[in-house]
Design an enzyme around this catalytic site. Structure first.
Site, PDB file in Angstrom:
ATOM      1  N   HIS A  17       0.391  -1.698  -0.198  1.00  0.00           N
ATOM      2  CA  HIS A  17       0.258   0.085   0.324  1.00  0.00           C
ATOM      3  C   HIS A  17       0.724   1.185   0.299  1.00  0.00           C
ATOM      4  CE1 HIS A  17      -3.171  -2.738   2.372  1.00  0.00           C
ATOM      5  NE2 HIS A  17      -3.340  -2.551   0.750  1.00  0.00           N
ATOM      6  N   LYS A  41     -16.174  -8.027   3.823  1.00  0.00           N
ATOM      7  CA  LYS A  41     -15.440  -8.213   4.561  1.00  0.00           C
ATOM      8  C   LYS A  41     -15.162  -8.310   5.438  1.00  0.00           C
ATOM      9  CE  LYS A  41     -10.358  -7.074   2.474  1.00  0.00           C
ATOM     10  NZ  LYS A  41      -9.644  -6.473   1.471  1.00  0.00           N
ATOM     11  N   ARG A  92      -1.861  -5.640  -8.024  1.00  0.00           N
ATOM     12  CA  ARG A  92      -0.863  -7.273  -8.500  1.00  0.00           C
ATOM     13  C   ARG A  92      -0.611  -7.475  -9.236  1.00  0.00           C
ATOM     14  NH1 ARG A  92      -2.656  -6.918  -2.139  1.00  0.00           N
ATOM     15  NH2 ARG A  92      -5.102  -6.827  -3.008  1.00  0.00           N
ATOM     16  N   SER A 130      -2.601  -7.661   2.748  1.00  0.00           N
ATOM     17  CA  SER A 130      -2.576  -7.908   4.453  1.00  0.00           C
ATOM     18  C   SER A 130      -3.434  -8.593   5.523  1.00  0.00           C
ATOM     19  CB  SER A 130      -3.833  -6.548   4.852  1.00  0.00           C
ATOM     20  OG  SER A 130      -3.780  -5.494   4.322  1.00  0.00           O
TER      21      SER A 130
HETATM   22  P1  ADP Z   1      -5.605  -5.968   0.277  1.00  0.00           P
HETATM   23  O1  ADP Z   1      -6.238  -7.049   1.390  1.00  0.00           O
HETATM   24  O2  ADP Z   1      -6.267  -7.227   0.058  1.00  0.00           O
HETATM   25  O3  ADP Z   1      -4.298  -5.781   0.954  1.00  0.00           O
HETATM   26  P2  ADP Z   1      -7.132  -3.336   0.450  1.00  0.00           P
HETATM   27  O4  ADP Z   1      -8.149  -3.572   0.320  1.00  0.00           O
HETATM   28  O5  ADP Z   1      -6.633  -2.917   2.044  1.00  0.00           O
HETATM   29  O6  ADP Z   1      -6.399  -4.648   0.065  1.00  0.00           O
HETATM   30  O7  ADP Z   1      -6.109  -2.493  -0.565  1.00  0.00           O
HETATM   31  C1  ADP Z   1      -6.670  -1.811  -1.337  1.00  0.00           C
HETATM   32  C2  ADP Z   1      -5.711  -1.396  -3.035  1.00  0.00           C
HETATM   33  O8  ADP Z   1      -4.817  -1.156  -2.752  1.00  0.00           O
HETATM   34  C3  ADP Z   1      -6.569  -2.200  -4.076  1.00  0.00           C
HETATM   35  O9  ADP Z   1      -6.476  -1.265  -4.644  1.00  0.00           O
HETATM   36  C4  ADP Z   1      -5.326  -3.086  -3.604  1.00  0.00           C
HETATM   37  O10 ADP Z   1      -5.789  -4.025  -4.927  1.00  0.00           O
HETATM   38  C5  ADP Z   1      -3.845  -2.167  -3.267  1.00  0.00           C
HETATM   39  N1  ADP Z   1      -3.129  -3.248  -3.141  1.00  0.00           N
HETATM   40  C6  ADP Z   1      -2.961  -4.700  -2.087  1.00  0.00           C
HETATM   41  N2  ADP Z   1      -1.814  -5.143  -1.581  1.00  0.00           N
HETATM   42  C7  ADP Z   1      -1.285  -4.001  -2.604  1.00  0.00           C
HETATM   43  C8  ADP Z   1       0.027  -4.543  -2.597  1.00  0.00           C
HETATM   44  N3  ADP Z   1       1.370  -5.266  -2.440  1.00  0.00           N
HETATM   45  N4  ADP Z   1       1.167  -3.752  -4.083  1.00  0.00           N
HETATM   46  C9  ADP Z   1      -0.109  -3.101  -4.800  1.00  0.00           C
HETATM   47  N5  ADP Z   1      -1.469  -2.387  -4.559  1.00  0.00           N
HETATM   48  C10 ADP Z   1      -1.353  -3.287  -3.451  1.00  0.00           C
END
Ligand code: ADP
Length: 161
Positions: A17, A41, A92, A130
């Protein structure tokens, strides 16, 4: 002034993030990192905890044009209220694409002005999520490669509860 919104669960914030936040903050005049409430979620951290971890991260990285906020409603309503220009999402892998593509189309259908811009993940973070961080921490594994050291202890303590 170009205002972008980066929405997500951030449960908790990871290096993946952070990398997107840092890059997006350089592309737009202002970036709002929006902790969104997704009723489908289940999350481990409260909204306030997630915001706190994000705020600390943003401050630590010196990203002065980044604001952290939360919203319990439709992203597009927040987007309109704030008169934003762009929604930023991280991609990703192909697995993210189908869902994100659908969301971008739906958001544009709800508000024609809502453009979604995708930033592709840094290659070393394509596997990082996450939920993976939480699973490792819950079983006592080392998550220091995935989250910043200044919030690591809080994440670990919280997940052990
Ligand atoms: P997650 O729970 O899968 O980590 P989130 O809902 O917190 O995802 O993700 C918010 C945004 O950040 C989404 O657009 C997701 O694709 C992006 N994101 C999450 N992890 C990464 C990463 N490792 N690299 C790039 N973008 C990410």
């Amino acid at each position: 002034m170009k205002l972008a919104i980066y929405p997500g669960s951030f449960d908790p914030v990871t290096f993946g993030h952070m990398e997107i936040i840092s890059r997006a903050s350089k592309l737009f005049d202002k970036l709002i990192v929006l902790v969104s409430v997704n009723p489908l979620k289940p999350c481990s951290f409260s909204i306030e905890e997630r915001k706190e971890l994000l705020r600390e991260t943003v401050q630590h990285e010196g990203l002065t044009n980044v604001e952290v906020d939360s919203y319990d409603g439709l992203l597009i309503d927040y987007f309109t209220e704030r008169n934003a220009d762009v929604i930023v999402k991280g991609l990703r892998a192909i697995s993210d694409f189908e869902y994100e593509f659908q969301m971008a189309q739906a958001n544009r259908r709800l508000c024609y002005k809502a453009e979604t811009i995708f930033l592709t993940s840094k290659s070393e973070y394509t596997y990082l999520s996450s939920s993976m961080v939480k699973q490792i921490a819950m079983f006592g594994g080392d998550i220091s490669d995935f989250v910043p050291e200044y919030i690591l202890d809080r994440i670990v303590t919280r997940l052990k509860k």
